[in-house]
Design a protein around this motif. Structure first.
Motif, PDB file in Angstrom:
ATOM      1  N   MET A   1      52.009  45.009  52.189  1.00  8.80           N
ATOM      2  CA  MET A   1      52.052  43.829  51.304  1.00  8.80           C
ATOM      3  C   MET A   1      52.314  43.868  49.689  1.00  8.80           C
ATOM      4  SD  MET A   1      51.617  40.462  51.886  1.00  8.80           S
ATOM      5  CE  MET A   1      51.505  38.863  51.151  1.00  8.80           C
ATOM      6  N   GLU A   2      51.531  45.044  49.446  1.00  8.43           N
ATOM      7  CA  GLU A   2      51.762  45.620  48.155  1.00  8.43           C
ATOM      8  C   GLU A   2      53.353  45.552  47.661  1.00  8.43           C
ATOM      9  OE1 GLU A   2      50.338  48.770  44.980  1.00  8.43           O
ATOM     10  OE2 GLU A   2      50.115  49.158  46.959  1.00  8.43           O
ATOM     11  N   MET A   3      54.113  46.098  48.386  1.00  7.66           N
ATOM     12  CA  MET A   3      55.289  46.461  48.215  1.00  7.66           C
ATOM     13  C   MET A   3      56.272  44.929  47.933  1.00  7.66           C
ATOM     14  SD  MET A   3      55.843  49.602  48.088  1.00  7.66           S
ATOM     15  CE  MET A   3      57.820  49.735  48.422  1.00  7.66           C
ATOM     16  N   ASN A   4      55.720  43.869  48.325  1.00 10.64           N
ATOM     17  CA  ASN A   4      56.391  42.669  48.349  1.00 10.64           C
ATOM     18  C   ASN A   4      55.765  41.878  46.923  1.00 10.64           C
ATOM     19  OD1 ASN A   4      57.696  43.414  50.580  1.00 10.64           O
ATOM     20  ND2 ASN A   4      56.529  42.085  51.818  1.00 10.64           N
ATOM     21  N   THR A   5      54.827  42.284  46.255  1.00 10.96           N
ATOM     22  CA  THR A   5      54.435  41.530  45.047  1.00 10.96           C
ATOM     23  C   THR A   5      55.367  41.639  43.907  1.00 10.96           C
ATOM     24  OG1 THR A   5      52.922  43.478  44.392  1.00 10.96           O
ATOM     25  CG2 THR A   5      52.028  41.855  45.957  1.00 10.96           C
ATOM     26  N   ILE A   6      55.339  40.491  43.194  1.00 13.90           N
ATOM     27  CA  ILE A   6      56.163  40.583  41.853  1.00 13.90           C
ATOM     28  C   ILE A   6      55.871  41.587  41.003  1.00 13.90           C
ATOM     29  CG2 ILE A   6      56.893  39.163  39.983  1.00 13.90           C
ATOM     30  CD1 ILE A   6      56.845  36.691  41.662  1.00 13.90           C
TER      31      ILE A   6
ATOM     32  N   TYR B   1      42.692  38.478  38.530  1.00 11.62           N
ATOM     33  CA  TYR B   1      41.949  38.298  39.658  1.00 11.62           C
ATOM     34  C   TYR B   1      42.724  37.435  40.768  1.00 11.62           C
ATOM     35  CZ  TYR B   1      37.628  39.518  37.558  1.00 11.62           C
ATOM     36  OH  TYR B   1      36.435  40.042  36.933  1.00 11.62           O
ATOM     37  N   VAL B   2      43.828  36.860  40.271  1.00 10.40           N
ATOM     38  CA  VAL B   2      44.842  36.356  41.603  1.00 10.40           C
ATOM     39  C   VAL B   2      45.150  37.641  42.531  1.00 10.40           C
ATOM     40  CG1 VAL B   2      47.237  36.223  41.926  1.00 10.40           C
ATOM     41  CG2 VAL B   2      45.957  34.700  40.096  1.00 10.40           C
ATOM     42  N   PHE B   3      45.088  38.838  41.934  1.00  7.76           N
ATOM     43  CA  PHE B   3      45.443  39.707  43.073  1.00  7.76           C
ATOM     44  C   PHE B   3      44.372  40.407  43.590  1.00  7.76           C
ATOM     45  CE2 PHE B   3      49.215  40.182  40.166  1.00  7.76           C
ATOM     46  CZ  PHE B   3      50.126  40.327  40.815  1.00  7.76           C
ATOM     47  N   LEU B   4      43.273  40.071  43.087  1.00 10.29           N
ATOM     48  CA  LEU B   4      41.878  40.523  43.847  1.00 10.29           C
ATOM     49  C   LEU B   4      41.693  39.512  44.986  1.00 10.29           C
ATOM     50  CD1 LEU B   4      39.318  41.056  40.950  1.00 10.29           C
ATOM     51  CD2 LEU B   4      40.256  42.686  42.740  1.00 10.29           C
ATOM     52  N   LEU B   5      42.052  38.117  44.548  1.00 11.68           N
ATOM     53  CA  LEU B   5      41.781  37.098  45.404  1.00 11.68           C
ATOM     54  C   LEU B   5      42.846  37.219  46.877  1.00 11.68           C
ATOM     55  CD1 LEU B   5      40.574  34.415  46.355  1.00 11.68           C
ATOM     56  CD2 LEU B   5      42.412  33.223  45.055  1.00 11.68           C
ATOM     57  N   LEU B   6      43.985  37.570  46.166  1.00  9.97           N
ATOM     58  CA  LEU B   6      45.133  37.887  47.195  1.00  9.97           C
ATOM     59  C   LEU B   6      44.684  39.151  48.443  1.00  9.97           C
ATOM     60  CD1 LEU B   6      47.837  37.359  48.417  1.00  9.97           C
ATOM     61  CD2 LEU B   6      48.762  38.736  46.854  1.00  9.97           C
ATOM     62  N   ASP B   7      44.155  40.270  47.992  1.00  5.72           N
ATOM     63  CA  ASP B   7      43.768  41.250  48.358  1.00  5.72           C
ATOM     64  C   ASP B   7      42.676  40.934  49.369  1.00  5.72           C
ATOM     65  OD1 ASP B   7      43.842  44.265  48.945  1.00  5.72           O
ATOM     66  OD2 ASP B   7      41.924  44.297  48.000  1.00  5.72           O
ATOM     67  N   GLU B   8      41.571  40.267  49.088  1.00  3.14           N
ATOM     68  CA  GLU B   8      40.610  40.120  50.044  1.00  3.14           C
ATOM     69  C   GLU B   8      40.998  38.823  51.058  1.00  3.14           C
ATOM     70  OE1 GLU B   8      37.611  40.982  50.138  1.00  3.14           O
ATOM     71  OE2 GLU B   8      37.608  42.264  48.479  1.00  3.14           O
TER      72      GLU B   8
ATOM     73  N   GLY C   1      34.062  40.348  41.218  1.00  2.00           N
ATOM     74  CA  GLY C   1      34.522  39.857  39.637  1.00  2.00           C
ATOM     75  C   GLY C   1      33.115  40.217  39.083  1.00  2.00           C
ATOM     76  N   GLU C   2      31.959  40.169  39.771  1.00  3.26           N
ATOM     77  CA  GLU C   2      30.756  40.923  39.220  1.00  3.26           C
ATOM     78  C   GLU C   2      30.849  42.406  38.911  1.00  3.26           C
ATOM     79  OE1 GLU C   2      28.058  39.347  37.901  1.00  3.26           O
ATOM     80  OE2 GLU C   2      28.738  37.579  38.118  1.00  3.26           O
ATOM     81  N   ARG C   3      31.394  43.123  40.085  1.00  2.09           N
ATOM     82  CA  ARG C   3      31.693  44.460  39.852  1.00  2.09           C
ATOM     83  C   ARG C   3      32.539  44.919  38.797  1.00  2.09           C
ATOM     84  NH1 ARG C   3      31.729  44.550  45.673  1.00  2.09           N
ATOM     85  NH2 ARG C   3      33.719  44.818  45.745  1.00  2.09           N
ATOM     86  N   SER C   4      33.662  44.129  38.815  1.00  6.44           N
ATOM     87  CA  SER C   4      34.861  44.407  37.587  1.00  6.44           C
ATOM     88  C   SER C   4      34.145  44.239  36.332  1.00  6.44           C
ATOM     89  CB  SER C   4      35.937  43.463  37.786  1.00  6.44           C
ATOM     90  OG  SER C   4      36.451  43.931  38.992  1.00  6.44           O
TER      91      SER C   4
END
Length: 260
Positions: free
Chosen positions: A1-6, A162-169, A208-211
């Protein structure tokens, strides 16, 4: 999936190491010419240049680029059809009778729709060129040099992260649900989507808290620092962009006056 991200493509393309200030200036100048052009031809030429640079020079995969460009093209075609029907004037090009309703398409509306379509295509191609060849961190640095308020930039950078954090989760949870047949029918799908939303809220809050804790341990005080420096582009390239802009601006005026 990572290969397809902008974001991944922006960091791994053939134009990645071209001066980002030059790419921003070039893309924005082409975008402005496209938006203010009163000719259909000039935005189409700019779209062709931008698509060529993105696909053949930057080597952006077609399987990624075509869907990004395909959706705006679909809306553009729909716009041409609707404007040809809504804006009357000029010659009647086509008339269709549906359920005793006469639907006519006029040349004025179609020409206006084609102008909007060409502007849209040139603008989208210019924006995609910049987005697919320049990482967001470099764009944020350029915006900071342009004296954009740091508060806005910090919020934008945090949102982008956080968009990518949300997408990853979301991908993780959906893969786990798929292995348990969580989307086998409509009822199960609704239940799985509700569970997904609840889990995403909790997981993203925790990450987000950990970050924030990790950033605070590294000296974060409410102001994100951009450490990289970007040199100003060469004068010869700036002159080339200016000449190109003047050329297309003059061509737009000449085409409008009917000389070409």
């Amino acid at each position: 999936m990572e290969m397809n991200t902008i974001d991944h493509i922006a960091h791994n393309n053939r134009l990645r190491h071209v001066n980002p200030k030059l790419k921003v200036l070039f893309a924005l100048s082409m975008l402005l010419i496209t938006v203010f052009s009163k000719s259909i031809i000039v935005p189409l030429i700019i779209a062709f240049i931008m698509i060529t640079l993105t696909v053949f020079m930057a080597k952006v995969p077609l399987r990624i680029y075509i869907p990004l460009l395909g959706a705006p093209i679909g809306f553009g075609i729909l716009t041409v059809i609707l404007m040809g029907f809504i804006y009357s004037g000029g010659d009647k090009l086509l008339s269709i009778k549906i359920f005793n309703f006469d639907i006519s398409f006029y040349s004025y509306g179609v020409n206006l729709g084609l102008l909007v379509f060409s502007r849209m295509l040139g603008g989208v191609a210019s924006t995609l060129f910049l987005a697919l060849t320049t990482p967001m961190t470099e764009l944020f640095y350029i915006l900071r040099e342009l004296k954009v308020p740091s508060t806005l930039l910090d919020i934008a950078m945090m949102m982008y992260r956080y968009v990518f954090l949300l997408l990853d989760e979301m991908i993780r949870v959906m893969n786990a649900q798929n292995t348990r047949l969580g989307y086998k029918d409509l009822k199960t799908t609704y239940k799985s989507l509700g569970t997904l939303a609840a889990i995403l809220f909790i997981r993203t809050w925790e990450r987000g808290e950990r970050s924030f804790v990790m950033m605070s341990s590294r000296g974060y005080n409410g102001d994100l620092k951009l450490l990289n420096k970007i040199k100003s582009p060469s004068v010869k390239y700036l002159l080339l962009i200016i000449i190109l802009d003047l050329k297309y601006s003059s061509n737009s005026n000449l085409l409008l006056n009917g000389r070409f």
